[in-house]
Design a protein around this motif. Structure first.
Motif, PDB file in Angstrom:
ATOM      1  N   SER A  36       0.824  -1.216   0.000  1.00  0.00           N
ATOM      2  CA  SER A  36       0.000   0.000   0.000  1.00  0.00           C
ATOM      3  C   SER A  36       0.851   1.255   0.000  1.00  0.00           C
ATOM      4  CB  SER A  36      -0.928   0.007   1.226  1.00  0.00           C
ATOM      5  OG  SER A  36      -1.769  -1.119   1.236  1.00  0.00           O
ATOM      6  N   VAL A  37       1.815   1.314   0.918  1.00  0.00           N
ATOM      7  CA  VAL A  37       2.676   2.492   1.007  1.00  0.00           C
ATOM      8  C   VAL A  37       3.614   2.563  -0.192  1.00  0.00           C
ATOM      9  CG1 VAL A  37       4.473   3.616   2.368  1.00  0.00           C
ATOM     10  CG2 VAL A  37       2.529   2.535   3.515  1.00  0.00           C
ATOM     11  N   GLY A  38       4.125   1.400  -0.619  1.00  0.00           N
ATOM     12  CA  GLY A  38       4.985   1.377  -1.794  1.00  0.00           C
ATOM     13  C   GLY A  38       4.262   1.792  -3.054  1.00  0.00           C
ATOM     14  N   GLY A  39       2.938   1.603  -3.087  1.00  0.00           N
ATOM     15  CA  GLY A  39       2.139   2.009  -4.250  1.00  0.00           C
ATOM     16  C   GLY A  39       1.743   3.478  -4.241  1.00  0.00           C
ATOM     17  N   GLY A  40       2.177   4.207  -3.211  1.00  0.00           N
ATOM     18  CA  GLY A  40       1.923   5.641  -3.184  1.00  0.00           C
ATOM     19  C   GLY A  40       0.870   6.103  -2.198  1.00  0.00           C
ATOM     20  N   LEU A  41       0.248   5.176  -1.464  1.00  0.00           N
ATOM     21  CA  LEU A  41      -0.764   5.571  -0.492  1.00  0.00           C
ATOM     22  C   LEU A  41      -0.112   5.982   0.818  1.00  0.00           C
ATOM     23  CD1 LEU A  41      -3.432   2.752  -1.001  1.00  0.00           C
ATOM     24  CD2 LEU A  41      -3.529   5.105  -1.840  1.00  0.00           C
ATOM     25  N   PRO A  42      -0.670   6.969   1.520  1.00  0.00           N
ATOM     26  CA  PRO A  42      -0.127   7.330   2.834  1.00  0.00           C
ATOM     27  C   PRO A  42      -0.368   6.215   3.836  1.00  0.00           C
ATOM     28  CG  PRO A  42      -2.167   8.527   2.390  1.00  0.00           C
ATOM     29  CD  PRO A  42      -1.804   7.830   1.115  1.00  0.00           C
ATOM     30  N   LEU A  43       0.446   6.166   4.865  1.00  0.00           N
ATOM     31  CA  LEU A  43       0.394   5.080   5.835  1.00  0.00           C
ATOM     32  C   LEU A  43      -0.968   4.958   6.504  1.00  0.00           C
ATOM     33  CD1 LEU A  43       1.776   2.864   7.517  1.00  0.00           C
ATOM     34  CD2 LEU A  43       2.575   4.659   9.073  1.00  0.00           C
ATOM     35  N   TRP A  44      -1.648   6.083   6.723  1.00  0.00           N
ATOM     36  CA  TRP A  44      -2.904   6.031   7.463  1.00  0.00           C
ATOM     37  C   TRP A  44      -4.004   5.290   6.698  1.00  0.00           C
ATOM     38  CZ3 TRP A  44      -7.330   8.036   5.399  1.00  0.00           C
ATOM     39  CH2 TRP A  44      -7.201   8.974   4.383  1.00  0.00           C
ATOM     40  N   VAL A  45      -3.894   5.209   5.376  1.00  0.00           N
ATOM     41  CA  VAL A  45      -4.935   4.546   4.581  1.00  0.00           C
ATOM     42  C   VAL A  45      -4.994   3.043   4.867  1.00  0.00           C
ATOM     43  CG1 VAL A  45      -5.719   3.983   2.251  1.00  0.00           C
ATOM     44  CG2 VAL A  45      -4.949   6.294   2.775  1.00  0.00           C
ATOM     45  N   PRO A  46      -3.884   2.288   4.701  1.00  0.00           N
ATOM     46  CA  PRO A  46      -3.968   0.860   5.012  1.00  0.00           C
ATOM     47  C   PRO A  46      -4.244   0.591   6.493  1.00  0.00           C
ATOM     48  CG  PRO A  46      -1.691   1.492   4.589  1.00  0.00           C
ATOM     49  CD  PRO A  46      -2.541   2.643   4.173  1.00  0.00           C
ATOM     50  N   VAL A  47      -3.744   1.454   7.376  1.00  0.00           N
ATOM     51  CA  VAL A  47      -3.991   1.269   8.802  1.00  0.00           C
ATOM     52  C   VAL A  47      -5.472   1.444   9.114  1.00  0.00           C
ATOM     53  CG1 VAL A  47      -3.551   2.201  11.104  1.00  0.00           C
ATOM     54  CG2 VAL A  47      -1.656   1.936   9.492  1.00  0.00           C
ATOM     55  N   LEU A  48      -6.075   2.506   8.566  1.00  0.00           N
ATOM     56  CA  LEU A  48      -7.499   2.751   8.808  1.00  0.00           C
ATOM     57  C   LEU A  48      -8.362   1.649   8.205  1.00  0.00           C
ATOM     58  CD1 LEU A  48      -9.674   4.664   9.917  1.00  0.00           C
ATOM     59  CD2 LEU A  48      -9.680   5.827   7.703  1.00  0.00           C
ATOM     60  N   LEU A  49      -8.038   1.223   6.991  1.00  0.00           N
ATOM     61  CA  LEU A  49      -8.795   0.154   6.353  1.00  0.00           C
ATOM     62  C   LEU A  49      -8.712  -1.136   7.160  1.00  0.00           C
ATOM     63  CD1 LEU A  49      -7.918   0.601   2.559  1.00  0.00           C
ATOM     64  CD2 LEU A  49     -10.140   0.931   3.636  1.00  0.00           C
ATOM     65  N   SER A  50      -7.538  -1.417   7.723  1.00  0.00           N
ATOM     66  CA  SER A  50      -7.360  -2.655   8.478  1.00  0.00           C
ATOM     67  C   SER A  50      -8.165  -2.650   9.769  1.00  0.00           C
ATOM     68  CB  SER A  50      -5.874  -2.857   8.802  1.00  0.00           C
ATOM     69  OG  SER A  50      -5.134  -3.059   7.617  1.00  0.00           O
ATOM     70  N   ILE A  51      -8.357  -1.483  10.351  1.00  0.00           N
ATOM     71  CA  ILE A  51      -9.127  -1.386  11.589  1.00  0.00           C
ATOM     72  C   ILE A  51     -10.626  -1.371  11.304  1.00  0.00           C
ATOM     73  CG2 ILE A  51      -9.663   0.070  13.582  1.00  0.00           C
ATOM     74  CD1 ILE A  51      -6.756   1.015  13.517  1.00  0.00           C
ATOM     75  N   VAL A  52     -11.035  -0.583  10.321  1.00  0.00           N
ATOM     76  CA  VAL A  52     -12.455  -0.376  10.049  1.00  0.00           C
ATOM     77  C   VAL A  52     -13.043  -1.476   9.166  1.00  0.00           C
ATOM     78  CG1 VAL A  52     -14.150   1.201   9.044  1.00  0.00           C
ATOM     79  CG2 VAL A  52     -12.219   2.114  10.339  1.00  0.00           C
ATOM     80  N   VAL A  53     -12.306  -1.881   8.130  1.00  0.00           N
ATOM     81  CA  VAL A  53     -12.806  -2.886   7.189  1.00  0.00           C
ATOM     82  C   VAL A  53     -12.439  -4.291   7.662  1.00  0.00           C
ATOM     83  CG1 VAL A  53     -12.749  -3.713   4.812  1.00  0.00           C
ATOM     84  CG2 VAL A  53     -12.682  -1.258   5.284  1.00  0.00           C
ATOM     85  N   PHE A  54     -11.176  -4.505   7.951  1.00  0.00           N
ATOM     86  CA  PHE A  54     -10.650  -5.792   8.423  1.00  0.00           C
ATOM     87  C   PHE A  54     -11.120  -6.946   7.540  1.00  0.00           C
ATOM     88  CE2 PHE A  54     -10.662  -9.360  11.663  1.00  0.00           C
ATOM     89  CZ  PHE A  54      -9.301  -9.559  11.577  1.00  0.00           C
ATOM     90  N   ALA A  55     -10.721  -6.891   6.291  1.00  0.00           N
ATOM     91  CA  ALA A  55     -11.038  -7.949   5.320  1.00  0.00           C
ATOM     92  C   ALA A  55      -9.898  -7.998   4.316  1.00  0.00           C
ATOM     93  CB  ALA A  55     -12.365  -7.681   4.635  1.00  0.00           C
ATOM     94  N   GLY A  56      -8.972  -8.924   4.527  1.00  0.00           N
ATOM     95  CA  GLY A  56      -7.739  -8.943   3.760  1.00  0.00           C
ATOM     96  C   GLY A  56      -7.918  -8.938   2.254  1.00  0.00           C
ATOM     97  N   ALA A  57      -8.767  -9.820   1.729  1.00  0.00           N
ATOM     98  CA  ALA A  57      -8.950  -9.903   0.282  1.00  0.00           C
ATOM     99  C   ALA A  57      -9.489  -8.590  -0.275  1.00  0.00           C
ATOM    100  CB  ALA A  57      -9.896 -11.046  -0.054  1.00  0.00           C
ATOM    101  N   SER A  58     -10.470  -8.007   0.401  1.00  0.00           N
ATOM    102  CA  SER A  58     -11.053  -6.744  -0.058  1.00  0.00           C
ATOM    103  C   SER A  58     -10.036  -5.612   0.030  1.00  0.00           C
ATOM    104  CB  SER A  58     -12.283  -6.392   0.778  1.00  0.00           C
ATOM    105  OG  SER A  58     -13.310  -7.332   0.572  1.00  0.00           O
TER     106      SER A  58
END
Length: 232
Positions: A36-58
């Motif tokens: 995620s970060v290597g693709g140009g997204l800020p760190l907070w995006v994958p962190v927030l998605l992992s907490i709120v969404v918590f669905a690896g495949a999605s």
């Protein structure tokens, strides 16, 4: 179920298996954060998605679509499509999650792995312990892995190089192998695999897996026949 009761209910072998799966998911979470970060997204995006969404495949699908220049709305729609399998999961473990306020955290912690752990147990108390221990453990390890991977985003940018992309299917295969001893279950699984393989070249990601659920029709049809066989 109180945490103390959960750990008392789990036997040593099951606790070990859950721990290994949590560790594997933590490694996959690390790769997700790095991608995620290597693709140009800020760190907070994958962190927030992992907490709120918590669905690896999605989450992987969302990041892949956005990183490729796709619309975030299209990425969200694709993620929802992939996660529609949780409807069937919810029906299968409804009694395991419990009632009242427990349904909210219980539904959020639902993953392929802890559902598989729960369904392998014989008694309701054991199923609940396996479900909650697996869900909480995976949630903690996944998010820790995402943070570490995000901070090291320039190091791991391609899961194919390390084979981390194969961790999810490998873990799930190990979990379902014992269930394949039953002929009805084995037939349903094989039908689902054939359907998914045929549909994969022609349909978007996620749809072949949903179509594979048609194999459950053969499970329901085959079960009575198996039960009646000894009486003949």
């Amino acid at each position: 179920m109180p945490m103390r009761s959960i750990w008392r209910t789990l036997d040593r072998g099951l606790a070990r298996d859950i721990g290994l799966v949590c560790l594997a998911d933590g490694v996959v979470g690390l790769s997700y954060g790095a991608i995620s970060v290597g693709g140009g997204l800020p760190l907070w995006v994958p962190v927030l998605l992992s907490i709120v969404v918590f669905a690896g495949a999605s989450q992987f699908l969302f990041v892949g679509i956005v990183a490729a220049g796709g619309s975030p709305i299209a990425a969200m729609a694709a993620g929802l499509l992939v996660n529609t399998r949780h409807i069937a999961f919810g029906l299968a473990v409804s009694d395991v999650i419990g009632s009242g306020w427990r349904r909210w955290p219980g539904s959020h912690l639902m993953t392929d792995e802890n559902v598989a752990f729960a369904m392998r147990q014989d008694e309701l108390k054991q199923r609940r312990a396996a479900y909650w221990a697996g869900g909480i453990g995976i949630f903690v390890c996944w998010n820790i892995g995402v943070v570490i991977g995000g901070l090291a985003g320039s190091v791991i940018t391609d899961t194919d190089v390390f084979g981390l992309d194969a961790a999810f299917p490998a873990v799930l295969l190990a979990l379902v192998l014992p269930a394949l001893r039953d002929r009805s279950t084995r037939t349903a699984a094989l039908v689902g695999v054939v359907i998914a393989l045929i549909a994969t070249p022609f349909l978007p990601a996620g749809l072949p897996v949903l179509l594979a659920l048609a194999g459950m029709l053969f499970y329901r049809a085959g079960k009575p026949a198996l039960e009646e066989a000894p009486n003949e």
